[in-house]
Design an enzyme around this catalytic site. Sequence first.
Site, PDB file in Angstrom:
ATOM      1  N   THR A  16     -46.380  10.686 -15.404  1.00 13.84           N
ATOM      2  CA  THR A  16     -47.827  10.736 -15.181  1.00 13.84           C
ATOM      3  C   THR A  16     -48.208  10.693 -13.707  1.00 13.84           C
ATOM      4  O   THR A  16     -47.398  10.365 -12.843  1.00 13.84           O
ATOM      5  CB  THR A  16     -48.519   9.559 -15.894  1.00 13.84           C
ATOM      6  OG1 THR A  16     -48.114   8.323 -15.298  1.00 13.84           O
ATOM      7  CG2 THR A  16     -48.193   9.532 -17.369  1.00 13.84           C
ATOM      8  N   ASP A  17     -49.485  10.984 -13.466  1.00 12.86           N
ATOM      9  CA  ASP A  17     -50.035  10.852 -12.127  1.00 12.86           C
ATOM     10  C   ASP A  17     -50.579   9.432 -11.950  1.00 12.86           C
ATOM     11  O   ASP A  17     -50.382   8.563 -12.801  1.00 12.86           O
ATOM     12  CB  ASP A  17     -51.114  11.914 -11.869  1.00 12.86           C
ATOM     13  CG  ASP A  17     -52.297  11.814 -12.823  1.00 12.86           C
ATOM     14  OD1 ASP A  17     -52.483  10.756 -13.483  1.00 12.86           O
ATOM     15  OD2 ASP A  17     -53.058  12.791 -12.917  1.00 12.86           O
ATOM     16  N   PHE A  18     -51.274   9.182 -10.873  1.00  9.53           N
ATOM     17  CA  PHE A  18     -51.774   7.846 -10.577  1.00  9.53           C
ATOM     18  C   PHE A  18     -52.770   7.326 -11.614  1.00  9.53           C
ATOM     19  O   PHE A  18     -52.979   6.123 -11.741  1.00  9.53           O
ATOM     20  CB  PHE A  18     -52.405   7.803  -9.180  1.00  9.53           C
ATOM     21  CG  PHE A  18     -53.671   8.611  -9.081  1.00  9.53           C
ATOM     22  CD1 PHE A  18     -54.907   8.023  -9.309  1.00  9.53           C
ATOM     23  CD2 PHE A  18     -53.630   9.966  -8.784  1.00  9.53           C
ATOM     24  CE1 PHE A  18     -56.082   8.770  -9.236  1.00  9.53           C
ATOM     25  CE2 PHE A  18     -54.791  10.719  -8.712  1.00  9.53           C
ATOM     26  CZ  PHE A  18     -56.019  10.120  -8.938  1.00  9.53           C
ATOM     27  N   VAL A  21     -52.148  10.001 -16.499  1.00  9.06           N
ATOM     28  CA  VAL A  21     -52.247  11.249 -17.248  1.00  9.06           C
ATOM     29  C   VAL A  21     -51.003  12.084 -16.946  1.00  9.06           C
ATOM     30  O   VAL A  21     -50.563  12.171 -15.796  1.00  9.06           O
ATOM     31  CB  VAL A  21     -53.528  12.024 -16.842  1.00  9.06           C
ATOM     32  CG1 VAL A  21     -53.558  13.401 -17.460  1.00  9.06           C
ATOM     33  CG2 VAL A  21     -54.765  11.225 -17.227  1.00  9.06           C
TER      34      VAL A  21
END
Length: 138
Positions: A16-18, A21
Amino acid sequence: MQNQFTYLLRIHIEDTDFAGVVYHSNYLKFMERARSEWAEQVGLGMTWQREHQIYFPVHAAHILFLKPARVHDKVEVVTSIKAVRPASLVYEQYLRLAHEPDKMLCKAEIKIACVDLDMRPRAIPYAPFLEMIRRELT
């Protein structure tokens, strides 16, 4: 397996991103894992490919991102073969939430080329390939 393969996985923080997601390119990784796992299960994995001196790299991918997968989600990658051509396969794949199978997150059409060891197009060795497919689909 009735013409489709379902691969279950959990989304980890590394996917995921920060914001938690799933990063867009990871959907392709999940789909690759599902196709590879299916190939191994039906006997068309790397050992079979080496025996026939072929590989199946991705030639084209058309992907639609519908809803985000998030960290800790359990998702299923559903894979089916849409078309078998002389030197390629076309897969339909989609990701859905495991606990909400009607909630599609991403869908794709992936074209896989059949190539020789020098990465030149080569006809799929139909007799052994179709034998494996028939066995799996019955």
